[in-house]
Design a protein around this motif. Structure first.
Motif, mmCIF file in Angstrom:
data_model
loop_
_atom_site.group_PDB
_atom_site.id
_atom_site.type_symbol
_atom_site.label_atom_id
_atom_site.label_comp_id
_atom_site.label_asym_id
_atom_site.label_seq_id
_atom_site.Cartn_x
_atom_site.Cartn_y
_atom_site.Cartn_z
ATOM 1 N N PHE A 211 -9.190 -34.687 43.881
ATOM 2 C CA PHE A 211 -9.044 -35.461 42.641
ATOM 3 C C PHE A 211 -8.909 -36.943 42.972
ATOM 4 C CE2 PHE A 211 -7.075 -31.281 41.583
ATOM 5 C CZ PHE A 211 -8.057 -30.855 40.700
ATOM 6 N N ASN A 212 -9.870 -37.725 42.503
ATOM 7 C CA ASN A 212 -9.862 -39.164 42.754
ATOM 8 C C ASN A 212 -9.728 -39.982 41.481
ATOM 9 O OD1 ASN A 212 -10.343 -39.123 45.681
ATOM 10 N ND2 ASN A 212 -12.332 -38.250 45.120
ATOM 11 N N SER A 213 -9.813 -39.339 40.340
ATOM 12 C CA SER A 213 -9.748 -40.049 39.062
ATOM 13 C C SER A 213 -9.232 -39.101 37.984
ATOM 14 C CB SER A 213 -11.135 -40.566 38.670
ATOM 15 O OG SER A 213 -11.999 -39.466 38.384
ATOM 16 N N VAL A 214 -8.843 -39.671 36.867
ATOM 17 C CA VAL A 214 -8.422 -38.854 35.722
ATOM 18 C C VAL A 214 -9.593 -38.020 35.228
ATOM 19 C CG1 VAL A 214 -7.553 -38.941 33.347
ATOM 20 C CG2 VAL A 214 -6.597 -40.473 35.075
ATOM 21 N N LYS A 215 -10.788 -38.570 35.322
ATOM 22 C CA LYS A 215 -11.994 -37.823 34.936
ATOM 23 C C LYS A 215 -12.114 -36.537 35.749
ATOM 24 C CE LYS A 215 -17.025 -38.324 34.517
ATOM 25 N NZ LYS A 215 -18.190 -39.239 34.735
ATOM 26 N N ASP A 216 -11.843 -36.618 37.052
ATOM 27 C CA ASP A 216 -11.882 -35.427 37.907
ATOM 28 C C ASP A 216 -10.830 -34.407 37.460
ATOM 29 O OD1 ASP A 216 -13.811 -36.683 39.448
ATOM 30 O OD2 ASP A 216 -12.405 -37.285 41.027
ATOM 31 N N VAL A 217 -9.644 -34.902 37.184
ATOM 32 C CA VAL A 217 -8.543 -34.027 36.774
ATOM 33 C C VAL A 217 -8.874 -33.322 35.463
ATOM 34 C CG1 VAL A 217 -6.127 -33.969 36.041
ATOM 35 C CG2 VAL A 217 -6.798 -35.384 38.005
ATOM 36 N N LEU A 218 -9.365 -34.073 34.492
ATOM 37 C CA LEU A 218 -9.683 -33.497 33.185
ATOM 38 C C LEU A 218 -10.824 -32.488 33.286
ATOM 39 C CD1 LEU A 218 -9.401 -36.616 30.844
ATOM 40 C CD2 LEU A 218 -7.774 -34.732 31.088
ATOM 41 N N ALA A 219 -11.827 -32.808 34.090
ATOM 42 C CA ALA A 219 -12.978 -31.897 34.239
ATOM 43 C C ALA A 219 -12.513 -30.553 34.801
ATOM 44 C CB ALA A 219 -14.026 -32.532 35.134
ATOM 45 N N TYR A 220 -11.650 -30.608 35.817
ATOM 46 C CA TYR A 220 -11.163 -29.364 36.411
ATOM 47 C C TYR A 220 -10.266 -28.611 35.423
ATOM 48 C CZ TYR A 220 -8.854 -26.097 39.552
ATOM 49 O OH TYR A 220 -8.374 -24.942 40.134
ATOM 50 N N ALA A 221 -9.376 -29.338 34.763
ATOM 51 C CA ALA A 221 -8.444 -28.689 33.840
ATOM 52 C C ALA A 221 -9.174 -28.003 32.688
ATOM 53 C CB ALA A 221 -7.458 -29.714 33.298
ATOM 54 N N LYS A 222 -10.220 -28.637 32.179
ATOM 55 C CA LYS A 222 -10.954 -28.050 31.055
ATOM 56 C C LYS A 222 -11.816 -26.870 31.495
ATOM 57 C CE LYS A 222 -10.904 -32.284 28.322
ATOM 58 N NZ LYS A 222 -11.674 -33.442 27.783
ATOM 59 N N ALA A 223 -12.318 -26.916 32.735
ATOM 60 C CA ALA A 223 -13.139 -25.823 33.251
ATOM 61 C C ALA A 223 -12.286 -24.647 33.741
ATOM 62 C CB ALA A 223 -14.021 -26.328 34.386
ATOM 63 N N ASN A 224 -11.005 -24.915 34.028
ATOM 64 C CA ASN A 224 -10.113 -23.890 34.580
ATOM 65 C C ASN A 224 -8.777 -23.895 33.840
ATOM 66 O OD1 ASN A 224 -11.643 -23.089 37.305
ATOM 67 N ND2 ASN A 224 -11.725 -25.325 37.093
ATOM 68 N N PRO A 225 -8.764 -23.444 32.587
ATOM 69 C CA PRO A 225 -7.524 -23.491 31.795
ATOM 70 C C PRO A 225 -6.366 -22.773 32.488
ATOM 71 C CG PRO A 225 -9.406 -22.888 30.429
ATOM 72 C CD PRO A 225 -9.882 -22.850 31.852
ATOM 73 N N GLY A 226 -5.223 -23.459 32.531
ATOM 74 C CA GLY A 226 -4.017 -22.857 33.082
ATOM 75 C C GLY A 226 -3.911 -22.849 34.593
ATOM 76 N N LYS A 227 -4.909 -23.410 35.285
ATOM 77 C CA LYS A 227 -4.908 -23.346 36.747
ATOM 78 C C LYS A 227 -4.513 -24.648 37.434
ATOM 79 C CE LYS A 227 -8.197 -19.547 37.210
ATOM 80 N NZ LYS A 227 -9.470 -19.086 37.828
#
Length: 326
Positions: free
Chosen positions: A139-155
């Motif tokens: 994770f290098n940016s908030v964009k990276d964090v959001l992309a992962y969080a939305k693709a992997n709910p709860g993880k």
């Protein structure tokens, strides 16, 4: 003019003059003994250090001792309650701030009202919170964090310290405003968070920047985004969460000095003047920057308004997160 009206005017003018002279004399003779500064945290923490920086400079300027008493525990009550109930002679002040605002919403009842039972003298320091990851994180940016969080709910695992802390509620605010399903994992302290980041038991963390300055400078941690409304001069390339797409996001810690509401206005004005002078002094400004804090003073009304706004803001976050009251 009728005699009785003339007499009334003269009496009123004399009374006003007497009050003004008494107030001036009170301010001039103050302080008449050492001032006690009650701090609701243990020695060595950011709150304690910032308070001591300012108290030391005030003591030098006023040529009067300020005795610091650390009274941690009991939800800040051990320091704040005796401050509220102190004699209104200006010789007992206390450190309050965002922690006081949080407690006003987290506790079902307190032995004082943090708004009505105090005159808030001035803010002294603002301490930034950041979203952080280990240096080798993907994770290098908030964009990276959001992309992962939305693709992997709860993880996505997000580390903070204790439930109800400023860091914890900053993470809850991010979760709410970003509209993502993430797991917020509370730890007992910063060392435990660092260990969890290194072992990859958690993905990111919300934590104060101040105690992590050396780890960030040493490239052991990387700040992904700053939680406050503006970038840090220390890390000018790190964007804010607001800039990173979480529009309107703002969270930071702050503290200031308060005194019982019974204190005469003349003493309040004198203390505000001394605090502002200390906070604005070049050496206090520099010492604050060195620990990752921003020295910033205020008027009593500005600090009171900040306290009121933060109580309302964090109450809404606590209710949305369904954090049980204590």
């Amino acid at each position: 003019m009728p005699t009785y009206l003339f007499t009334r005017l003269v009496t009123a003018a004399f009374t006003a003059s007497a009050i003004a002279l008494a107030s001036g004399a009170l301010a001039q003779s103050y302080p008449s003994k050492p001032i006690r500064l009650l701090i609701p945290y243990g020695p060595g923490g950011v709150g304690d250090i910032t308070a001591r920086f300012v108290a030391q400079k005030m003591s030098e300027n006023m040529k009067s001792p300020i005795v610091v008493e650390n009274r941690p525990g009991a939800g800040l009550i051990l320091a704040t309650d005796p401050c509220a109930k102190a004699a209104g002679d200006g010789h007992t002040i206390c450190l309050t701030g965002v922690g006081s605002a949080l407690n006003a919403t987290l506790f079902k009842s307190l032995p004082f009202d943090i708004v009505e039972d105090f005159t808030h003298l001035s803010t002294i320091a603002f301490i930034d919170i950041a979203m952080l990851a280990s240096s080798d994180s993907k994770f290098n940016s908030v964009k990276d964090v959001l992309a992962y969080a939305k693709a992997n709910p709860g993880k996505l695992n997000v580390a903070t310290i204790n439930i109800g802390s400023g860091q914890h509620l900053s993470a809850e605010l991010f979760k709410s405003m970003a509209g993502v399903d993430v797991q917020i994992v509370p730890f007992k302290g910063t060392p435990a968070i660092l260990a969890a980041l290194r072992s990859r038991d958690v993905d990111i963390a919300f934590e104060y920047v101040a105690p992590l300055i050396s780890q960030i400078r040493g490239k052991l941690l990387k700040p992904i985004a700053i939680a406050s409304s503006k970038r840090l001069s220390e890390f000018p390339d790190t964007p804010t969460l607001h800039e990173s797409g979480i529009t309107g996001y703002e969270a930071n810690a702050w503290n200031g000095f308060s005194i019982t509401a019974k204190t005469p206005r003349a003493i309040v004005e004198r203390l505000n003047k001394e605090i502002v002078a200390a906070v604005n002094s070049p050496d206090v400004q520099q010492r604050m920057r060195q620990i990752g804090a921003e020295a910033r003073a205020s008027t009593p009304d500005e600090m009171r308004d900040l306290m009121v706004r933060d109580i309302a803001k964090w109450k809404a976050v606590i209710e949305r997160a369904k954090i049980p009251l204590q």
